[in-house]
Structure formats: C-alpha cells, structure tokens
Design a protein around this motif. Structure first.
Motif, short mmCIF file in Angstrom:
data_model
loop_
_atom_site.label_atom_id
_atom_site.label_comp_id
_atom_site.label_asym_id
_atom_site.label_seq_id
_atom_site.Cartn_x
_atom_site.Cartn_y
_atom_site.Cartn_z
N UNK A 145 0.80 -1.22 0.00
CA UNK A 145 0.00 0.00 0.00
C UNK A 145 0.84 1.28 0.00
N UNK A 146 2.13 1.15 -0.25
CA UNK A 146 2.96 2.34 -0.38
C UNK A 146 3.16 3.12 0.90
N UNK A 147 3.27 2.41 2.02
CA UNK A 147 3.40 3.07 3.32
C UNK A 147 4.86 3.16 3.76
N UNK A 148 5.74 2.40 3.14
CA UNK A 148 7.13 2.26 3.60
C UNK A 148 7.82 3.58 3.92
N UNK A 149 7.75 4.54 3.01
CA UNK A 149 8.50 5.78 3.23
C UNK A 149 7.87 6.69 4.29
N UNK A 150 6.67 6.30 4.74
CA UNK A 150 5.98 7.10 5.76
C UNK A 150 5.90 6.39 7.11
N UNK A 151 6.49 5.21 7.22
CA UNK A 151 6.23 4.36 8.39
C UNK A 151 6.75 4.94 9.70
N UNK A 152 7.72 5.87 9.63
CA UNK A 152 8.24 6.47 10.86
C UNK A 152 7.78 7.91 11.05
N UNK A 153 6.87 8.37 10.22
CA UNK A 153 6.27 9.69 10.41
C UNK A 153 5.10 9.58 11.38
#
Length: 263
Positions: A145-153
């Motif tokens: 679902x394209x969450x990888x780059x946001x997972x630590x925000x």
C-alpha cells in the motif's frame, strides 16, 4: 477451514433475522425529527456468505449498512437475531469470532502521535503474532500500500489517503479469513483506490470471505459476486451480480417504491 456437508459448500457467515434498535434521547429525536424514542436501524435482515465470495451491501446514507457491519465485526450487540462466523456465535463467542475478522471503517481513529510502524506493531501484538510474523506481515502490507516511506512519520502528519491506507494495513495485520470493509475506498485517490480494489480481488483468490458496504454503484459492479440492497434497515433485494441487468435502475426503482417519486 472449509465447511462442507454432503460435498455442498456451507455458508461461513450466516446472518439470521438480524435486528438492531437504538434508544434515542430527546436531542437525538429532535435532530432526527422523529417522535419515537426507538430507532430501528436494522430490521430483521438475513443473508449468507461463502468462502471466496465478495458480497456488496449497497444502500443510501443512513440505510443501516454501517450498523450491520459493526454487528458482524462484534462491535455492536444485536438486539435480536443471530450472526455465526465459521460456526462461532458472535454474541456467545466474540473473541473466537473476532480473531477471524478484519474490519475497516472510516471511523477508525488512529493516534496522531504514533507512527504507522508503532501502531502496526501494537495491533500485531494484540493478535499474538510472533516477531517474525509481525515483521513479515508489516513488510508485505506496507510495501503493498505504499506506506514504507511514511512508516516512521507521525500519523497526524499524514494525508487523509495515507491514513486510510494505514488503517487498511492494520485491519489486515493478522491475515483474517473474513474481511469486513465499510466504504473501503473512502478518502483515497484514483491510484490508491485501484490498489485497494486489486487487493480485494487478490484476497478473493485466496478464498477469503469479503463483505463491503458502499454507496458507490461502480465499485459494487466491479468487485462483487452478490449484491444486497438495504433501505431503511430492511434488506429489500439480493441476487448474484450476473442476474442483475441494470444495477442503477434496480436500486432507484427499489428506493422510489419505498420513498416515492418525489423523495
């Protein structure tokens, strides 16, 4: 676990005479412009779902779709009637039923101060996943679902669509047998909606049992094997999609029969 009797596939979800009545206070009666203190949100509805099937519950706002799904997800207790999921009564055996269910609703509130990664881990721990299972599942769903780059925000910093995708991943953390989605593409752009639609189809191929509620006719026509139309808490129509020549006409004919031409 597939259910068969005499080589006939049995329903994995059985809903019988399901009813939900809410008691309204004075303010609620005034807001809804009704005199009665009782509101029948769901009125003696019955239907079944089988493995590998996507069932669409279609209806206007306020028809009883969300209330029905919340009862299926064990979040609301029926006033009367019954729901069995893989032969588990959701009232008598809620924990056993809940372990087999993934439920997504637009009302799911994520803590804005936590990250998607932390939130996913929290729910994975609640479901008893091992560390290896948790990391494998997170990697798969966040990538999907394209969450990888946001997972630590922090979740509070994410867009509405990304929050919806995080909610979707969390609802699927335990790889449930039964997937219950209330407006699954709500708040998503065209690309993200397509991702969700494709994943629903993938889950169907995995023999998951899926029920979605929506007011979007095109979504139902694209995804669903069978369709139920609920109006004013009553299941007014149910059939296989292949037997419905014009879903839009079927829906509006039913609505006008109930509410009249000028409603």
């Amino acid at each position: 676990m597939s259910l068969f009797i005499n080589n006939i596939a049995m329903a994995v979800i059985e809903v019988k005479e399901l009813t939900k009545v809410f008691t309204l206070n004075k303010k609620q009666r005034k807001d809804k412009k009704i005199a009665s203190s009782k509101l029948i949100a769901v009125d003696h509805i019955s239907f079944e779902l089988h493995e590998g099937e996507i069932y669409g519950l279609l209806g206007p706002n306020g028809a009883g779709k969300t209330t029905t799904l919340r009862m299926l997800a064990t979040l609301l207790t029926p006033t009367s009637g019954s729901i069995n999921i893989y032969q588990k009564d959701i009232v008598k055996q809620p924990s056993e039923a809940r372990c087999m269910i993934g439920f997504l609703t637009s009302d799911l509130k994520l803590d804005n101060f936590f990250t998607p990664s932390y939130t996913f881990d929290f729910f994975a721990d609640l479901y008893g996943l091992t560390n290896d299972e948790k990391e494998s599942r997170k990697q798969f769903l966040f990538s999907k679902f394209g969450i990888d780059e946001f997972k630590y925000k922090k979740i509070g910093e994410l867009s509405t669509g990304m929050k919806q995708k995080v909610s979707l991943a969390i609802s699927l953390v335990h790889d449930p047998k039964v997937v219950i989605f209330d407006e699954p593409t709500n708040g998503l752009d065209i690309i993200a909606s397509k991702l969700v639609e494709d994943y629903l189809i993938d889950m169907k191929k995995q023999n998951k049992t899926i029920i979605i509620s929506t007011h979007i006719l095109s979504l139902v026509e694209k995804l669903c094997d069978r369709i139920g139309i609920i109006i004013d808490g009553k299941l007014m129509f149910e059939d296989s999609k292949s037997n419905i020549n014009d879903l839009e006409k079927t829906f509006f004919d039913l609505y006008q029969n109930v509410h009249g031409e000028n409603d």
